[in-house]
Design a protein around this motif. Sequence first.
Motif, PDB file in Angstrom:
ATOM      1  N   ALA A 125       0.821  -1.219   0.000  1.00  0.00           N
ATOM      2  CA  ALA A 125       0.000   0.000   0.000  1.00  0.00           C
ATOM      3  C   ALA A 125       0.856   1.271   0.000  1.00  0.00           C
ATOM      4  O   ALA A 125       0.618   2.159  -0.828  1.00  0.00           O
ATOM      5  CB  ALA A 125      -0.984  -0.012   1.173  1.00  0.00           C
ATOM      6  N   PRO A 126       1.875   1.397   0.871  1.00  0.00           N
ATOM      7  CA  PRO A 126       2.703   2.605   0.806  1.00  0.00           C
ATOM      8  C   PRO A 126       3.425   2.772  -0.536  1.00  0.00           C
ATOM      9  O   PRO A 126       3.581   3.901  -1.019  1.00  0.00           O
ATOM     10  CB  PRO A 126       3.706   2.419   1.948  1.00  0.00           C
ATOM     11  CG  PRO A 126       3.021   1.522   2.907  1.00  0.00           C
ATOM     12  CD  PRO A 126       2.208   0.592   2.055  1.00  0.00           C
ATOM     13  N   ALA A 127       3.868   1.667  -1.142  1.00  0.00           N
ATOM     14  CA  ALA A 127       4.528   1.761  -2.451  1.00  0.00           C
ATOM     15  C   ALA A 127       3.544   2.253  -3.509  1.00  0.00           C
ATOM     16  O   ALA A 127       3.889   3.064  -4.369  1.00  0.00           O
ATOM     17  CB  ALA A 127       5.124   0.416  -2.851  1.00  0.00           C
ATOM     18  N   LEU A 128       2.306   1.780  -3.449  1.00  0.00           N
ATOM     19  CA  LEU A 128       1.281   2.250  -4.380  1.00  0.00           C
ATOM     20  C   LEU A 128       0.971   3.728  -4.151  1.00  0.00           C
ATOM     21  O   LEU A 128       0.799   4.486  -5.109  1.00  0.00           O
ATOM     22  CB  LEU A 128       0.004   1.415  -4.239  1.00  0.00           C
ATOM     23  CG  LEU A 128       0.088  -0.015  -4.766  1.00  0.00           C
ATOM     24  CD1 LEU A 128      -1.137  -0.816  -4.343  1.00  0.00           C
ATOM     25  CD2 LEU A 128       0.257  -0.037  -6.276  1.00  0.00           C
ATOM     26  N   TYR A 129       0.904   4.147  -2.892  1.00  0.00           N
ATOM     27  CA  TYR A 129       0.679   5.568  -2.587  1.00  0.00           C
ATOM     28  C   TYR A 129       1.807   6.422  -3.144  1.00  0.00           C
ATOM     29  O   TYR A 129       1.576   7.510  -3.677  1.00  0.00           O
ATOM     30  CB  TYR A 129       0.560   5.799  -1.082  1.00  0.00           C
ATOM     31  CG  TYR A 129      -0.693   5.246  -0.455  1.00  0.00           C
ATOM     32  CD1 TYR A 129      -1.895   5.172  -1.155  1.00  0.00           C
ATOM     33  CD2 TYR A 129      -0.680   4.795   0.859  1.00  0.00           C
ATOM     34  CE1 TYR A 129      -3.039   4.664  -0.562  1.00  0.00           C
ATOM     35  CE2 TYR A 129      -1.824   4.285   1.452  1.00  0.00           C
ATOM     36  CZ  TYR A 129      -2.996   4.223   0.740  1.00  0.00           C
ATOM     37  OH  TYR A 129      -4.124   3.719   1.329  1.00  0.00           O
ATOM     38  N   SER A 130       3.022   5.935  -3.024  1.00  0.00           N
ATOM     39  CA  SER A 130       4.180   6.676  -3.527  1.00  0.00           C
ATOM     40  C   SER A 130       4.083   6.869  -5.046  1.00  0.00           C
ATOM     41  O   SER A 130       4.311   7.969  -5.557  1.00  0.00           O
ATOM     42  CB  SER A 130       5.465   5.940  -3.166  1.00  0.00           C
ATOM     43  OG  SER A 130       6.582   6.585  -3.697  1.00  0.00           O
ATOM     44  N   VAL A 131       3.731   5.807  -5.749  1.00  0.00           N
ATOM     45  CA  VAL A 131       3.567   5.907  -7.202  1.00  0.00           C
ATOM     46  C   VAL A 131       2.416   6.853  -7.526  1.00  0.00           C
ATOM     47  O   VAL A 131       2.532   7.714  -8.409  1.00  0.00           O
ATOM     48  CB  VAL A 131       3.331   4.519  -7.843  1.00  0.00           C
ATOM     49  CG1 VAL A 131       2.969   4.652  -9.313  1.00  0.00           C
ATOM     50  CG2 VAL A 131       4.561   3.630  -7.673  1.00  0.00           C
ATOM     51  N   ALA A 132       1.306   6.713  -6.816  1.00  0.00           N
ATOM     52  CA  ALA A 132       0.151   7.581  -7.057  1.00  0.00           C
ATOM     53  C   ALA A 132       0.518   9.045  -6.832  1.00  0.00           C
ATOM     54  O   ALA A 132       0.163   9.910  -7.638  1.00  0.00           O
ATOM     55  CB  ALA A 132      -1.008   7.172  -6.154  1.00  0.00           C
ATOM     56  N   ASP A 133       1.237   9.317  -5.750  1.00  0.00           N
ATOM     57  CA  ASP A 133       1.636  10.696  -5.453  1.00  0.00           C
ATOM     58  C   ASP A 133       2.511  11.271  -6.558  1.00  0.00           C
ATOM     59  O   ASP A 133       2.387  12.442  -6.915  1.00  0.00           O
ATOM     60  CB  ASP A 133       2.387  10.768  -4.117  1.00  0.00           C
ATOM     61  CG  ASP A 133       1.478  10.514  -2.922  1.00  0.00           C
ATOM     62  OD1 ASP A 133       0.236  10.538  -3.079  1.00  0.00           O
ATOM     63  OD2 ASP A 133       2.030  10.273  -1.820  1.00  0.00           O
ATOM     64  N   SER A 134       3.393  10.452  -7.104  1.00  0.00           N
ATOM     65  CA  SER A 134       4.317  10.963  -8.120  1.00  0.00           C
ATOM     66  C   SER A 134       3.654  11.165  -9.486  1.00  0.00           C
ATOM     67  O   SER A 134       4.192  11.859 -10.335  1.00  0.00           O
ATOM     68  CB  SER A 134       5.530  10.043  -8.258  1.00  0.00           C
ATOM     69  OG  SER A 134       5.149   8.805  -8.808  1.00  0.00           O
ATOM     70  N   THR A 135       2.476  10.567  -9.679  1.00  0.00           N
ATOM     71  CA  THR A 135       1.790  10.714 -10.960  1.00  0.00           C
ATOM     72  C   THR A 135       0.534  11.567 -10.882  1.00  0.00           C
ATOM     73  O   THR A 135      -0.103  11.817 -11.902  1.00  0.00           O
ATOM     74  CB  THR A 135       1.396   9.334 -11.531  1.00  0.00           C
ATOM     75  OG1 THR A 135       0.489   8.697 -10.620  1.00  0.00           O
ATOM     76  CG2 THR A 135       2.611   8.467 -11.765  1.00  0.00           C
ATOM     77  N   GLY A 136       0.159  11.969  -9.669  1.00  0.00           N
ATOM     78  CA  GLY A 136      -1.051  12.769  -9.510  1.00  0.00           C
ATOM     79  C   GLY A 136      -2.323  11.942  -9.428  1.00  0.00           C
ATOM     80  O   GLY A 136      -3.426  12.486  -9.438  1.00  0.00           O
ATOM     81  N   PHE A 137      -2.210  10.626  -9.326  1.00  0.00           N
ATOM     82  CA  PHE A 137      -3.374   9.753  -9.182  1.00  0.00           C
ATOM     83  C   PHE A 137      -3.878   9.877  -7.738  1.00  0.00           C
ATOM     84  O   PHE A 137      -3.095   9.892  -6.795  1.00  0.00           O
ATOM     85  CB  PHE A 137      -2.971   8.309  -9.496  1.00  0.00           C
ATOM     86  CG  PHE A 137      -4.105   7.324  -9.517  1.00  0.00           C
ATOM     87  CD1 PHE A 137      -5.105   7.407 -10.473  1.00  0.00           C
ATOM     88  CD2 PHE A 137      -4.163   6.295  -8.595  1.00  0.00           C
ATOM     89  CE1 PHE A 137      -6.138   6.491 -10.508  1.00  0.00           C
ATOM     90  CE2 PHE A 137      -5.187   5.364  -8.622  1.00  0.00           C
ATOM     91  CZ  PHE A 137      -6.180   5.464  -9.580  1.00  0.00           C
ATOM     92  N   ALA A 138      -5.166   9.954  -7.555  1.00  0.00           N
ATOM     93  CA  ALA A 138      -5.750  10.153  -6.224  1.00  0.00           C
ATOM     94  C   ALA A 138      -5.520   8.945  -5.326  1.00  0.00           C
ATOM     95  O   ALA A 138      -5.840   7.817  -5.702  1.00  0.00           O
ATOM     96  CB  ALA A 138      -7.242  10.441  -6.349  1.00  0.00           C
ATOM     97  N   ARG A 139      -4.967   9.174  -4.146  1.00  0.00           N
ATOM     98  CA  ARG A 139      -4.743   8.099  -3.174  1.00  0.00           C
ATOM     99  C   ARG A 139      -6.028   7.346  -2.837  1.00  0.00           C
ATOM    100  O   ARG A 139      -5.998   6.157  -2.551  1.00  0.00           O
ATOM    101  CB  ARG A 139      -4.166   8.663  -1.865  1.00  0.00           C
ATOM    102  CG  ARG A 139      -2.695   8.878  -1.893  1.00  0.00           C
ATOM    103  CD  ARG A 139      -2.241   9.366  -0.530  1.00  0.00           C
ATOM    104  NE  ARG A 139      -0.790   9.378  -0.485  1.00  0.00           N
ATOM    105  CZ  ARG A 139      -0.089   8.965   0.549  1.00  0.00           C
ATOM    106  NH1 ARG A 139      -0.690   8.532   1.627  1.00  0.00           N
ATOM    107  NH2 ARG A 139       1.219   9.006   0.509  1.00  0.00           N
ATOM    108  N   GLU A 140      -7.139   8.066  -2.858  1.00  0.00           N
ATOM    109  CA  GLU A 140      -8.423   7.442  -2.506  1.00  0.00           C
ATOM    110  C   GLU A 140      -8.813   6.337  -3.484  1.00  0.00           C
ATOM    111  O   GLU A 140      -9.655   5.499  -3.178  1.00  0.00           O
ATOM    112  CB  GLU A 140      -9.550   8.485  -2.484  1.00  0.00           C
ATOM    113  CG  GLU A 140      -9.332   9.651  -1.553  1.00  0.00           C
ATOM    114  CD  GLU A 140      -8.446  10.726  -2.163  1.00  0.00           C
ATOM    115  OE1 GLU A 140      -8.727  11.214  -3.279  1.00  0.00           O
ATOM    116  OE2 GLU A 140      -7.445  11.080  -1.512  1.00  0.00           O
TER     117      GLU A 140
END
Length: 152
Positions: A125-140
């Motif tokens: 989950a944290p790795a996915l959040y990191s990728v999402a944050d770097s691409t602008g994809f919503a964490r939700e």
Amino acid sequence: MGILNQFDVIDSFNQLIPGAAGHSDGYLREVAKATQEQGLPVEMNLENNSDGLFAAMRGQGARRFLVVQPLDRKARGLRMMHYGFPVGTNLTAGWLLTGTTGNLKLFDYLDLTAVIESVHGLAVAPALYSVADSTGFAREEIRKYQSGFFGV
């Protein structure tokens, strides 16, 4: 090179992240680092796998997986196969739990579930959040829980 059989998969998780195709290696590195930091009773290695014998013999169709395997001898046949690979401009990332659970007793299941949930919740989950944050994809939009054999 190993061979993955669809009938060996007993649990799984998958998340698609738009515009993140270039993050596959970084995603797997983050999962490995966070798993190691937890001090879990597992061993990890990178492994190329194919989904068929003939493809494996030709060296075609292989994908790279981060394999997380419990050290407990009763659960040695189970492997958490983490992946992250591009699909067009997107990243599909997740894991497959493969193997058999035939000889596990109740406390063995509890121990195994604790390891799987630790890896998923504190590494994936944290790795996915990191990728999402770097691409602008919503964490939700990141699914927090797996579904399947252990996630029912």
